[in-house]
Scaffold this motif. Sequence first.
Motif, PDB file in Angstrom:
ATOM      1  N   LEU A  89       0.821  -1.215   0.000  1.00  0.00           N
ATOM      2  CA  LEU A  89       0.000   0.000   0.000  1.00  0.00           C
ATOM      3  C   LEU A  89       0.857   1.268   0.000  1.00  0.00           C
ATOM      4  N   TYR A  90       2.007   1.208   0.667  1.00  0.00           N
ATOM      5  CA  TYR A  90       2.827   2.402   0.852  1.00  0.00           C
ATOM      6  C   TYR A  90       3.879   2.595  -0.229  1.00  0.00           C
ATOM      7  N   LEU A  91       4.312   1.534  -0.877  1.00  0.00           N
ATOM      8  CA  LEU A  91       5.374   1.658  -1.872  1.00  0.00           C
ATOM      9  C   LEU A  91       4.830   2.207  -3.180  1.00  0.00           C
ATOM     10  N   PRO A  92       5.624   3.052  -3.844  1.00  0.00           N
ATOM     11  CA  PRO A  92       5.167   3.615  -5.117  1.00  0.00           C
ATOM     12  C   PRO A  92       5.140   2.549  -6.204  1.00  0.00           C
ATOM     13  N   ARG A  93       4.285   2.763  -7.175  1.00  0.00           N
ATOM     14  CA  ARG A  93       4.187   1.855  -8.318  1.00  0.00           C
ATOM     15  C   ARG A  93       4.873   2.490  -9.514  1.00  0.00           C
ATOM     16  N   ARG A  94       5.199   1.667 -10.480  1.00  0.00           N
ATOM     17  CA  ARG A  94       5.732   2.137 -11.767  1.00  0.00           C
ATOM     18  C   ARG A  94       4.588   2.085 -12.764  1.00  0.00           C
ATOM     19  N   ASP A  96       1.260   1.283 -14.122  1.00  0.00           N
ATOM     20  CA  ASP A  96       0.274   0.272 -13.742  1.00  0.00           C
ATOM     21  C   ASP A  96       0.918  -0.998 -13.195  1.00  0.00           C
ATOM     22  N   GLU A  97       2.262  -1.060 -13.212  1.00  0.00           N
ATOM     23  CA  GLU A  97       2.958  -2.268 -12.776  1.00  0.00           C
ATOM     24  C   GLU A  97       3.039  -2.335 -11.253  1.00  0.00           C
ATOM     25  N   LEU A  98       2.862  -3.528 -10.725  1.00  0.00           N
ATOM     26  CA  LEU A  98       3.056  -3.732  -9.295  1.00  0.00           C
ATOM     27  C   LEU A  98       4.546  -3.799  -8.996  1.00  0.00           C
ATOM     28  N   VAL A  99       4.923  -3.406  -7.804  1.00  0.00           N
ATOM     29  CA  VAL A  99       6.313  -3.446  -7.376  1.00  0.00           C
ATOM     30  C   VAL A  99       6.534  -4.736  -6.591  1.00  0.00           C
ATOM     31  N   LEU A 100       7.611  -5.435  -6.920  1.00  0.00           N
ATOM     32  CA  LEU A 100       7.971  -6.617  -6.143  1.00  0.00           C
ATOM     33  C   LEU A 100       8.555  -6.173  -4.814  1.00  0.00           C
ATOM     34  N   ILE A 101       8.304  -6.957  -3.780  1.00  0.00           N
ATOM     35  CA  ILE A 101       8.761  -6.590  -2.445  1.00  0.00           C
ATOM     36  C   ILE A 101       9.535  -7.756  -1.851  1.00  0.00           C
ATOM     37  N   HIS A 102      10.720  -7.442  -1.351  1.00  0.00           N
ATOM     38  CA  HIS A 102      11.497  -8.421  -0.593  1.00  0.00           C
ATOM     39  C   HIS A 102      11.253  -8.121   0.878  1.00  0.00           C
ATOM     40  N   LEU A 103      10.816  -9.118   1.649  1.00  0.00           N
ATOM     41  CA  LEU A 103      10.472  -8.924   3.057  1.00  0.00           C
ATOM     42  C   LEU A 103      11.465  -9.693   3.928  1.00  0.00           C
ATOM     43  N   ASP A 104      12.095  -8.982   4.864  1.00  0.00           N
ATOM     44  CA  ASP A 104      12.968  -9.603   5.865  1.00  0.00           C
ATOM     45  C   ASP A 104      12.339  -9.394   7.224  1.00  0.00           C
ATOM     46  N   GLN A 111      11.151  -5.691   7.510  1.00  0.00           N
ATOM     47  CA  GLN A 111      11.744  -4.722   6.603  1.00  0.00           C
ATOM     48  C   GLN A 111      11.242  -5.059   5.202  1.00  0.00           C
ATOM     49  N   ALA A 112      10.694  -4.068   4.506  1.00  0.00           N
ATOM     50  CA  ALA A 112      10.187  -4.262   3.144  1.00  0.00           C
ATOM     51  C   ALA A 112      11.050  -3.465   2.179  1.00  0.00           C
ATOM     52  N   ILE A 113      11.661  -4.147   1.234  1.00  0.00           N
ATOM     53  CA  ILE A 113      12.538  -3.500   0.256  1.00  0.00           C
ATOM     54  C   ILE A 113      11.897  -3.622  -1.122  1.00  0.00           C
ATOM     55  N   PRO A 114      11.640  -2.482  -1.778  1.00  0.00           N
ATOM     56  CA  PRO A 114      11.107  -2.570  -3.141  1.00  0.00           C
ATOM     57  C   PRO A 114      12.197  -3.073  -4.084  1.00  0.00           C
ATOM     58  N   VAL A 115      11.821  -3.980  -4.976  1.00  0.00           N
ATOM     59  CA  VAL A 115      12.762  -4.549  -5.931  1.00  0.00           C
ATOM     60  C   VAL A 115      12.233  -4.270  -7.328  1.00  0.00           C
ATOM     61  N   LEU A 116      13.057  -3.639  -8.149  1.00  0.00           N
ATOM     62  CA  LEU A 116      12.665  -3.290  -9.510  1.00  0.00           C
ATOM     63  C   LEU A 116      13.070  -4.416 -10.455  1.00  0.00           C
ATOM     64  N   PRO A 126      17.596  -8.990  -9.483  1.00  0.00           N
ATOM     65  CA  PRO A 126      16.792  -7.781  -9.271  1.00  0.00           C
ATOM     66  C   PRO A 126      17.640  -6.636  -8.714  1.00  0.00           C
ATOM     67  N   THR A 127      17.258  -5.415  -9.067  1.00  0.00           N
ATOM     68  CA  THR A 127      17.951  -4.235  -8.548  1.00  0.00           C
ATOM     69  C   THR A 127      17.015  -3.476  -7.626  1.00  0.00           C
ATOM     70  N   LEU A 128      17.557  -2.709  -6.710  1.00  0.00           N
ATOM     71  CA  LEU A 128      16.735  -1.914  -5.801  1.00  0.00           C
ATOM     72  C   LEU A 128      16.164  -0.720  -6.541  1.00  0.00           C
ATOM     73  N   GLU A 129      14.900  -0.451  -6.325  1.00  0.00           N
ATOM     74  CA  GLU A 129      14.247   0.692  -6.977  1.00  0.00           C
ATOM     75  C   GLU A 129      14.677   2.001  -6.318  1.00  0.00           C
ATOM     76  N   THR A 130      14.787   1.987  -5.020  1.00  0.00           N
ATOM     77  CA  THR A 130      15.175   3.190  -4.297  1.00  0.00           C
ATOM     78  C   THR A 130      16.177   2.808  -3.220  1.00  0.00           C
ATOM     79  N   ALA A 131      16.764   3.814  -2.632  1.00  0.00           N
ATOM     80  CA  ALA A 131      17.724   3.579  -1.555  1.00  0.00           C
ATOM     81  C   ALA A 131      17.045   3.684  -0.197  1.00  0.00           C
ATOM     82  N   THR A 132      15.741   3.420  -0.148  1.00  0.00           N
ATOM     83  CA  THR A 132      15.044   3.422   1.131  1.00  0.00           C
ATOM     84  C   THR A 132      14.351   2.087   1.333  1.00  0.00           C
TER      85      THR A 132
END
Length: 171
Positions: A89-94, A96-104, A111-116, A126-132
Motif C-alpha cells: 500500500l505504501y510503496l510507489p508503483r511504476r 500500472d505495474e506492481l512493485v515486487l517486495i522483498h520482506l525480511d 523490513q520491506a525493500i522494493p525490488v525493480l 533484481p535491482t533496488l528501486e530506491t535507496a530506502t
Amino acid sequence: MYTPADRYTHLLRGLETIRTLAERADRTAIARLLSQPVAADHLDEPTLDFLRQAQDLLITTTRTLAVALEPTGRPSAIDAAEAWRRAHLYLPRRGDELVLIHLDEFEDAYQAIPVLVDIPEPPPVPTLETATTLVIDKATGTVTRWPLLPLDVLTRQYRRYKLDAPMSFDE
C-alpha cells in the motif's frame, strides 16, 4: 434487540469492511481518474484534494478506531503476509505495474525493500528501486520509512527508535 457485544462486533466488522475496500482500491487508477479534465471541470480544488487523500484518510481512520475499540487498547500482532500487504500500500508503483517486495523479518518488525524487475524479461538479478526501505512493526502494524541499512544495523536502530533513544551509527 442488539446487545452491546453485538453492536461492538457489528462496528468492528464495518470498520474492517471499509478498511479492506480502501486498501484494495487502486491508487494509480484513482490518480488517473482525478487527473482527467472532466474531473477538474466539475469539481473544485478542495474536493479534488479530499478525493486524492480519501484512501489514506479512510485507512488511517479505520485502523485508529479499531485500535481504540480493542479491549487492550492495542492492535493484534501482524504476520509476514499482513506486513507485505501493508508495504504494498505504501510503496510507489511504476505506472500500472506492481512493485515486487522483498520482506525480511527481525525481532520487532519486518523490513520491506522494493525490488525493480523489468517485465517481461526480468534481469538475472533484481535491482533496488530506491535507496530506502520500509519497516512494518509486528505489534502495531505501523509503517516507517528508513534508509537501506544492513539488517543488524536496522534492527539496532529500530529498537532505539521505538525507545525514543538517540540513534548513532558510530558503533
